[in-house]
Design an enzyme around this catalytic site. Structure first.
Site, PDB file in Angstrom:
ATOM      1  N   HIS A 306     -36.171  29.661 -19.220  1.00 42.43           N
ATOM      2  CA  HIS A 306     -35.439  29.082 -18.085  1.00 42.43           C
ATOM      3  C   HIS A 306     -35.171  27.612 -18.377  1.00 42.43           C
ATOM      4  O   HIS A 306     -36.001  26.933 -18.984  1.00 42.43           O
ATOM      5  CB  HIS A 306     -36.253  29.210 -16.790  1.00 42.43           C
ATOM      6  N   ASP A 364     -35.550  37.472 -13.493  1.00 40.66           N
ATOM      7  CA  ASP A 364     -34.816  38.672 -13.922  1.00 40.66           C
ATOM      8  C   ASP A 364     -35.669  39.671 -14.677  1.00 40.66           C
ATOM      9  O   ASP A 364     -35.222  40.787 -14.930  1.00 40.66           O
ATOM     10  CB  ASP A 364     -33.629  38.241 -14.799  1.00 40.66           C
TER      11      ASP A 364
HETATM   12  C1  SDX Z   1     -31.223  32.872 -14.165  1.00 41.43           C
HETATM   13  O1  SDX Z   1     -30.451  28.009 -13.716  1.00 41.43           O
HETATM   14  C2  SDX Z   1     -31.033  28.866 -12.867  1.00 41.43           C
HETATM   15  O2  SDX Z   1     -31.692  28.467 -11.938  1.00 41.43           O
HETATM   16  C3  SDX Z   1     -30.781  30.320 -13.149  1.00 41.43           C
HETATM   17  C4  SDX Z   1     -31.528  31.318 -12.252  1.00 41.43           C
HETATM   18  C5  SDX Z   1     -31.077  31.226 -10.819  1.00 41.43           C
HETATM   19  O3  SDX Z   1     -31.845  31.654  -9.958  1.00 41.43           O
HETATM   20  O4  SDX Z   1     -29.898  30.806 -10.584  1.00 41.43           O
HETATM   21  O5  SDX Z   1     -32.926  31.103 -12.320  1.00 41.43           O
HETATM   22  C6  SDX Z   1     -31.238  32.753 -12.697  1.00 41.43           C
HETATM   23  O6  SDX Z   1     -30.171  32.738 -14.760  1.00 41.43           O
HETATM   24  C7  SDX Z   1     -32.541  33.048 -14.892  1.00 41.43           C
HETATM   25  C8  SDX Z   1     -32.354  33.021 -16.442  1.00 41.43           C
HETATM   26  C9  SDX Z   1     -31.892  34.414 -16.857  1.00 41.43           C
HETATM   27  N1  SDX Z   1     -31.521  34.417 -18.312  1.00 41.43           N
HETATM   28  C10 SDX Z   1     -32.250  35.081 -19.187  1.00 41.43           C
HETATM   29  O7  SDX Z   1     -33.336  35.629 -18.951  1.00 41.43           O
HETATM   30  C11 SDX Z   1     -31.572  35.164 -20.560  1.00 41.43           C
HETATM   31  C12 SDX Z   1     -32.604  34.804 -21.627  1.00 41.43           C
HETATM   32  N2  SDX Z   1     -32.928  33.396 -21.479  1.00 41.43           N
HETATM   33  C13 SDX Z   1     -32.218  32.440 -22.308  1.00 41.43           C
HETATM   34  O8  SDX Z   1     -30.884  32.751 -22.536  1.00 41.43           O
HETATM   35  C14 SDX Z   1     -32.535  31.001 -21.955  1.00 41.43           C
HETATM   36  O9  SDX Z   1     -33.881  30.936 -21.755  1.00 41.43           O
HETATM   37  C15 SDX Z   1     -31.841  30.349 -20.781  1.00 41.43           C
HETATM   38  C16 SDX Z   1     -30.355  30.450 -20.871  1.00 41.43           C
HETATM   39  C17 SDX Z   1     -32.307  30.956 -19.509  1.00 41.43           C
HETATM   40  C18 SDX Z   1     -32.249  28.865 -20.796  1.00 41.43           C
HETATM   41  O10 SDX Z   1     -31.710  28.335 -21.938  1.00 41.43           O
HETATM   42  P1  SDX Z   1     -31.887  26.762 -22.274  1.00 41.43           P
HETATM   43  O11 SDX Z   1     -32.554  26.022 -21.195  1.00 41.43           O
HETATM   44  O12 SDX Z   1     -30.556  26.254 -22.749  1.00 41.43           O
HETATM   45  O13 SDX Z   1     -32.944  26.815 -23.397  1.00 41.43           O
HETATM   46  P2  SDX Z   1     -32.615  26.969 -24.917  1.00 41.43           P
HETATM   47  O14 SDX Z   1     -31.588  28.055 -25.083  1.00 41.43           O
HETATM   48  O15 SDX Z   1     -32.315  25.623 -25.465  1.00 41.43           O
HETATM   49  O16 SDX Z   1     -33.992  27.530 -25.463  1.00 41.43           O
HETATM   50  C19 SDX Z   1     -34.976  26.667 -25.995  1.00 41.43           C
HETATM   51  C20 SDX Z   1     -35.523  27.434 -27.197  1.00 41.43           C
HETATM   52  C21 SDX Z   1     -34.468  27.823 -28.220  1.00 41.43           C
HETATM   53  O17 SDX Z   1     -35.143  27.965 -29.453  1.00 41.43           O
HETATM   54  P3  SDX Z   1     -35.081  26.732 -30.539  1.00 41.43           P
HETATM   55  O18 SDX Z   1     -33.596  26.455 -30.772  1.00 41.43           O
HETATM   56  O19 SDX Z   1     -35.780  25.592 -29.876  1.00 41.43           O
HETATM   57  O20 SDX Z   1     -35.788  27.267 -31.757  1.00 41.43           O
HETATM   58  O21 SDX Z   1     -36.081  28.685 -26.754  1.00 41.43           O
HETATM   59  C22 SDX Z   1     -35.347  29.758 -27.337  1.00 41.43           C
HETATM   60  C23 SDX Z   1     -34.026  29.200 -27.811  1.00 41.43           C
HETATM   61  O22 SDX Z   1     -33.520  29.957 -28.901  1.00 41.43           O
HETATM   62  N3  SDX Z   1     -35.164  30.732 -26.276  1.00 41.43           N
HETATM   63  C24 SDX Z   1     -35.402  32.035 -26.398  1.00 41.43           C
HETATM   64  C25 SDX Z   1     -35.172  32.567 -25.122  1.00 41.43           C
HETATM   65  N4  SDX Z   1     -34.799  31.591 -24.284  1.00 41.43           N
HETATM   66  C26 SDX Z   1     -34.785  30.465 -25.006  1.00 41.43           C
HETATM   67  N5  SDX Z   1     -35.769  32.784 -27.459  1.00 41.43           N
HETATM   68  C27 SDX Z   1     -35.913  34.104 -27.208  1.00 41.43           C
HETATM   69  N6  SDX Z   1     -35.722  34.690 -26.012  1.00 41.43           N
HETATM   70  C28 SDX Z   1     -35.343  33.964 -24.954  1.00 41.43           C
HETATM   71  N7  SDX Z   1     -35.161  34.536 -23.776  1.00 41.43           N
END
Ligand code: SDX
Length: 429
Positions: A306, A364
């Site tokens: 998140h 989720d």
């Molecule tokens: C919702 O914003 C809100 O409030 C949203 C929400 C709401 O109520 O409105 O809470 C609802 O959208 C919840 C989130 C649902 N999405 C997912 O579950 C999809 C999987 N999650 C990711 O796509 C990600 O965690 C995000 C999009 C939710 C957050 O992404 P960020 O903040 O841009 O974080 P990031 O992508 O920069 O991740 C940091 C690191 C990265 O690795 P490095 O580049 O540092 O090596 O963590 C990794 C990412 O690759 N990473 C994950 C991951 N989420 C982040 N790796 C594997 N699986 C994941 N789910």
């Protein structure tokens, strides 16, 4: 003394900017004069460090795993209130007393029907159209039916639009499901609660009476509470940006639905359940985790991570509890996917890759399993999320329209394209 932040440039020039404080949470540096003073913009793709507005509706402490709606902890609202009380709170800033609640519920109840012409919008879609495509189209079309209340600067118009959207989303979502299944639409009933009415419109058939199950209705009502609002997330920011141009509320909510559809946002519950189905069995978890760690695989642990929560999403905890309740009520304690989800969560929470990146289950991760147990098909999960989030979008849109500081949103950019050059005649290119 007023707080300030000083920016010192390479030429030794110093620029001071006011530091503004909220009631709780991080302070902000007011950089509205930065470009005028320095000729420079800030650069913050994804708005990791940027506050787009001031708001009094929802507060998240991502490190502490705290979520407050108008100051009330989500755990207490989920336990002591129902969704319409939560809607009243988000819209008006206070929980209703019994009299105000009755009036609010009565008004919502009496706006649940849709104009009968709206039913014709559905027949233009293929039966197998994704329900979110239908929802975006039909909600956007609502603006063609309410010419009597599209003056966004009129508080009464904003109020009736809020009631219409909160009241009609369940009816439209259920219609999208019925259209997809080929079953006839079920009209709303005024003698049922908001969530019972929705469950009946989703699952009743003309051939027999629909029996409301209070445990399942309460579970759905809690799912709606948990999804109602969440600060300036992507879809709420979309609604605010759309509304900042003066677009009508139905068009703005349709824009929010479109944004929520993405798998990185509201589409994650559908993606999380599909991920669990793909893993299939706990014995496959290590292989899947290995794949997720391989950046080239493009695989993510859907329902994990998140932007704000760097601790456990409090909604995920409540959703897991609701999972237990629903599965127990339905005699599905050994539900294969629920056991797989808990096994996957356990592995991830003990794995350095996820721990170091502060990746925890979000709202989720479990919501798909609960909804599936309620009989809601995977393709409908994000429609349910849209139904719940409509009140949050409307409350945030209302707050923005009423904010004297509000201006049309128009971000700038770091331009990296070609400098000025002359067009050459085609025989010289
Ligand atoms: C919702 O914003 C809100 O409030 C949203 C929400 C709401 O109520 O409105 O809470 C609802 O959208 C919840 C989130 C649902 N999405 C997912 O579950 C999809 C999987 N999650 C990711 O796509 C990600 O965690 C995000 C999009 C939710 C957050 O992404 P960020 O903040 O841009 O974080 P990031 O992508 O920069 O991740 C940091 C690191 C990265 O690795 P490095 O580049 O540092 O090596 O963590 C990794 C990412 O690759 N990473 C994950 C991951 N989420 C982040 N790796 C594997 N699986 C994941 N789910």
């Amino acid at each position: 003394m007023d707080k300030k932040a000083t920016l010192t440039l390479n030429d030794g020039k110093s620029l001071d900017f006011p530091v503004l404080s909220g009631s709780i949470g991080p302070e902000v540096i007011d950089i509205r004069t930065l470009y005028a003073k320095s000729g420079m913009f800030t650069y913050d793709p994804g708005f990791l460090s940027t506050a787009s507005c001031n708001s009094s509706i929802t507060y998240i402490d991502g490190d502490a795993g705290v979520l407050l709606y108008r100051g009330y902890p989500i755990e207490q609202l989920a336990q002591h209130c129902d969704f319409l009380e939560t809607c009243y709170l988000l819209l008006n800033g206070e929980l209703p007393n019994a009299r105000d609640k009755d009036a609010f519920v009565s008004t919502v109840t009496r706006h649940t029907m849709v104009h009968d012409q709206l039913t014709r919008f559905f027949t233009g879609f293929r039966r197998d159209a994704h329900p979110m495509a239908v929802l975006v189209g039909v909600v956007g079309a609502l603006s063609a039916f309410y010419h009597d209340s599209l003056d966004i600067n009129n508080p009464e118009h904003r109020k009736i639009s809020a009631f219409r959207l909160i009241a009609k989303l369940p009816t439209i979502v259920a219609m999208a499901y019925k259209y997809n299944t080929g079953q006839p639409f079920v009209y709303p009933r005024n003698d049922l609660s908001y969530s019972a009415n929705f469950m009946r419109m989703m699952f009743a058939v003309p051939a027999e009476e629909y029996k409301v199950n209070p445990v399942l209705v309460r579970a759905l009502d809690r799912i709606l509470i948990l999804h109602a609002d969440h600060e300036q997330n992507a879809s709420t920011s979309t609604v605010r940006l759309s509304g900042s141009s003066g677009a009508n509320p139905f068009a703005c909510i349709a824009a929010g639905i479109a944004c929520l559809w993405g798998p990185a946002h509201g589409g994650a519950n559908e993606a999380a359940l599909n991920m669990l189905e793909e893993i299939g069995d706990a014995s496959k978890i290590p292989e899947f985790i290995k794949q997720v760690k391989d950046k080239n695989s493009g695989s993510k642990l859907m329902g994990f991570g998140h932007r704000v929560y760097k601790n456990y999403d409090p909604r995920a905890k409540l959703m897991r509890e609701t999972c237990h309740e629903v599965l127990n009520e339905l005699g599905l304690q050994n539900d294969r996917l629920f056991k797989l989800a808990m096994a996957l969560e356990k592995v991830a929470l003990e794995d350095e890759y996820f721990v170091s990146r502060k990746l925890y289950p979000n709202v989720d991760f479990y919501s798909g399993i609960v909804q599936r147990a309620l009989g809601i098909p995977v393709s409908m999960f994000t429609c349910i999320f849209s139904l719940a989030r409509t009140v949050g979008w409307i409350a945030q849109w209302n707050e923005m329209i009423s904010d004297p500081e509000q201006k049309i949103g128009r971000p700038r950019q770091l331009y990296k394209g070609a400098a000025r050059r002359e067009v050459q005649p085609i025989d010289k290119r």
